[in-house]
Design a protein around this motif. Structure first.
Motif, mmCIF file in Angstrom:
data_model
loop_
_atom_site.group_PDB
_atom_site.id
_atom_site.type_symbol
_atom_site.label_atom_id
_atom_site.label_comp_id
_atom_site.label_asym_id
_atom_site.label_seq_id
_atom_site.Cartn_x
_atom_site.Cartn_y
_atom_site.Cartn_z
ATOM 1 N N LEU A 223 -7.514 6.893 12.504
ATOM 2 C CA LEU A 223 -7.540 6.451 13.892
ATOM 3 C C LEU A 223 -8.444 7.314 14.763
ATOM 4 C CD1 LEU A 223 -3.795 5.498 14.557
ATOM 5 C CD2 LEU A 223 -5.716 4.008 13.996
ATOM 6 N N ALA A 224 -8.623 8.567 14.356
ATOM 7 C CA ALA A 224 -9.490 9.461 15.138
ATOM 8 C C ALA A 224 -10.943 9.010 15.111
ATOM 9 C CB ALA A 224 -9.383 10.885 14.610
ATOM 10 N N GLY A 225 -11.294 8.132 14.174
ATOM 11 C CA GLY A 225 -12.672 7.664 14.084
ATOM 12 C C GLY A 225 -13.022 6.578 15.082
ATOM 13 N N PHE A 226 -12.027 6.079 15.807
ATOM 14 C CA PHE A 226 -12.277 5.030 16.800
ATOM 15 C C PHE A 226 -12.346 5.648 18.193
ATOM 16 C CE2 PHE A 226 -10.151 2.951 13.245
ATOM 17 C CZ PHE A 226 -11.000 1.883 13.008
ATOM 18 N N GLY A 227 -13.497 5.464 18.840
ATOM 19 C CA GLY A 227 -13.694 6.064 20.149
ATOM 20 C C GLY A 227 -12.723 5.561 21.195
ATOM 21 N N THR B 229 0.840 -1.192 0.000
ATOM 22 C CA THR B 229 0.000 0.000 0.000
ATOM 23 C C THR B 229 0.882 1.251 0.000
ATOM 24 O OG1 THR B 229 -0.128 -0.084 2.432
ATOM 25 C CG2 THR B 229 -1.909 -1.131 1.198
ATOM 26 N N PRO B 230 0.416 2.335 -0.604
ATOM 27 C CA PRO B 230 1.230 3.563 -0.672
ATOM 28 C C PRO B 230 1.443 4.183 0.708
ATOM 29 C CG PRO B 230 -0.553 3.606 -2.289
ATOM 30 C CD PRO B 230 -0.826 2.462 -1.369
ATOM 31 N N LEU B 231 2.600 4.744 0.908
ATOM 32 C CA LEU B 231 2.910 5.402 2.178
ATOM 33 C C LEU B 231 1.950 6.551 2.444
ATOM 34 C CD1 LEU B 231 4.616 5.960 4.665
ATOM 35 C CD2 LEU B 231 6.269 7.162 3.210
ATOM 36 N N LEU B 232 1.553 7.272 1.409
ATOM 37 C CA LEU B 232 0.639 8.398 1.600
ATOM 38 C C LEU B 232 -0.687 7.922 2.182
ATOM 39 C CD1 LEU B 232 0.158 11.414 1.236
ATOM 40 C CD2 LEU B 232 -0.678 10.941 -1.078
ATOM 41 N N ILE B 233 -1.188 6.783 1.704
ATOM 42 C CA ILE B 233 -2.426 6.225 2.251
ATOM 43 C C ILE B 233 -2.236 5.833 3.704
ATOM 44 C CG2 ILE B 233 -4.107 4.351 2.046
ATOM 45 C CD1 ILE B 233 -4.288 6.412 -0.170
ATOM 46 N N GLN B 234 -1.080 5.273 4.031
ATOM 47 C CA GLN B 234 -0.795 4.883 5.416
ATOM 48 C C GLN B 234 -0.782 6.107 6.332
ATOM 49 O OE1 GLN B 234 2.888 2.669 5.150
ATOM 50 N NE2 GLN B 234 2.064 1.388 3.515
ATOM 51 N N ILE B 235 -0.208 7.202 5.856
ATOM 52 C CA ILE B 235 -0.183 8.443 6.644
ATOM 53 C C ILE B 235 -1.606 8.938 6.888
ATOM 54 C CG2 ILE B 235 0.485 10.876 6.604
ATOM 55 C CD1 ILE B 235 3.004 10.048 5.090
ATOM 56 N N PHE B 236 -2.420 8.936 5.837
ATOM 57 C CA PHE B 236 -3.807 9.395 5.978
ATOM 58 C C PHE B 236 -4.603 8.474 6.903
ATOM 59 C CE2 PHE B 236 -3.870 11.706 1.617
ATOM 60 C CZ PHE B 236 -3.185 12.760 2.190
ATOM 61 N N MET B 237 -4.377 7.164 6.798
ATOM 62 C CA MET B 237 -5.111 6.210 7.641
ATOM 63 C C MET B 237 -4.798 6.432 9.115
ATOM 64 S SD MET B 237 -7.161 4.111 6.031
ATOM 65 C CE MET B 237 -7.250 2.679 7.095
ATOM 66 N N ILE B 238 -3.529 6.714 9.416
ATOM 67 C CA ILE B 238 -3.146 6.925 10.810
ATOM 68 C C ILE B 238 -3.616 8.284 11.307
ATOM 69 C CG2 ILE B 238 -1.152 7.228 12.349
ATOM 70 C CD1 ILE B 238 0.308 5.123 10.675
ATOM 71 N N TYR B 239 -3.414 9.319 10.495
ATOM 72 C CA TYR B 239 -3.732 10.677 10.956
ATOM 73 C C TYR B 239 -5.233 10.950 10.981
ATOM 74 C CZ TYR B 239 -3.565 15.767 11.304
ATOM 75 O OH TYR B 239 -3.741 17.072 11.706
ATOM 76 N N PHE C 108 -4.692 6.374 26.365
ATOM 77 C CA PHE C 108 -3.519 7.196 26.674
ATOM 78 C C PHE C 108 -2.730 7.553 25.423
ATOM 79 C CE2 PHE C 108 -1.952 2.914 26.431
ATOM 80 C CZ PHE C 108 -0.661 3.025 25.928
ATOM 81 N N LEU C 109 -3.023 6.890 24.299
ATOM 82 C CA LEU C 109 -2.309 7.166 23.050
ATOM 83 C C LEU C 109 -2.816 8.418 22.333
ATOM 84 C CD1 LEU C 109 -2.121 3.540 21.577
ATOM 85 C CD2 LEU C 109 -0.267 4.839 22.659
ATOM 86 N N TRP C 110 -4.015 8.852 22.671
ATOM 87 C CA TRP C 110 -4.633 9.946 21.929
ATOM 88 C C TRP C 110 -3.836 11.252 21.973
ATOM 89 C CZ3 TRP C 110 -7.110 10.778 17.910
ATOM 90 C CH2 TRP C 110 -7.811 11.972 17.677
ATOM 91 N N PRO C 111 -3.229 11.647 23.117
ATOM 92 C CA PRO C 111 -2.425 12.882 23.094
ATOM 93 C C PRO C 111 -1.299 12.848 22.065
ATOM 94 C CG PRO C 111 -2.863 12.229 25.356
ATOM 95 C CD PRO C 111 -3.333 11.100 24.482
#
Length: 228
Positions: free
Chosen positions: A74-78, A61-71, A84-87
């Motif tokens: 991940l915010a979509g998961f309550g 998978t493209p690195l750009l997609i990986q960056i978008f998925m993480i940034y 403690f990882l959210w900060p």
């Protein structure tokens, strides 16, 4: 071509170089550690399946997609927002660095695997006969030989990661490319600005190439007629 503008822009872009180097070096350190762990996991059937799946996903998978998925993803998961990882994961710096580490680990894992396969079985057996523990064999025999064999390919990965740091500009990080994009939006002088940015990345690539060649000569002096 306006050389005064070029020189001023070059100096301005250099302000983003510390962040570029910071992301690149930390990504390489984290990626190498994770890649080594992945190769150790391959000693078992389940571990090998997990490591192979990880490498398949992050290399496929493209690195750009990986960056978008993480940034963004991940915010979509309550449960992540409440953990403690959210900060850390709400900050673009940590998200960009995490994506670079995970991506680099997949490629470095395959590079190390090739190097490990190149280690002669005879030297490992000699280490066992001499009474060395598995950890001692790994530290004193297997890893030094594997790293020496993998160095040419790994130098290409170092260059690739340094260039890939440009992608974190898409999540607002102001490294070299981020500053360049902001300057283009203000001046509309894309050719001169990106020419300066390209010169910086070329200089970094040249430095890594020279350093890699020097390390290779030091590790294999008998091949180059160099006294260690």
């Amino acid at each position: 071509m306006d050389f005064d503008f070029l020189s001023g822009m070059f100096v301005q872009l250099l302000k983003g170089l510390p962040l570029t180097l910071n992301l690149g070096i930390l990504a390489l350190l984290g990626g190498f550690s994770l890649a080594l762990t992945l190769n150790l996991m391959r000693a078992t059937r389940i571990g090998n399946a997990l490591a192979s799946g990880y490498v398949f996903v992050f290399r496929g998978t493209p690195l750009l997609i990986q960056i978008f998925m993480i940034y963004y993803g991940l915010a979509g998961f309550g449960f992540i927002r409440q953990s403690f990882l959210w900060p850390f994961l709400r900050e673009p710096y940590w998200c960009g660095l995490l994506a670079l580490i995970l991506n680099d680990a997949a490629y470095t894992s395959e590079i190390l695997r090739g190097g490990l396969r190149a280690v002669p079985k005879g030297v490992v057996e000699a280490g066992r006969v001499s009474g060395m523990t598995r950890f001692a064999i790994l530290r004193r025999i297997t890893l030094p030989i594997a790293i020496r064999q993998a160095l040419p390919a790994y130098s290409n990965e170092v260059i690739s990661i340094l260039k890939s740091t440009a992608l974190v500009s898409t999540i607002t990080l102001m490294e070299v490319t981020g500053i360049a994009r902001a300057a283009v939006s203000e001046t509309w002088r894309a050719v001169e600005i990106f020419l300066c940015a390209a010169a910086i990345y070329l200089a970094l690539s040249l430095l890594v190439t020279r350093l890699s060649a020097w390390v290779e000569r030091r590790l294999s002096p008998w091949q180059f007629g160099v006294t260690p």
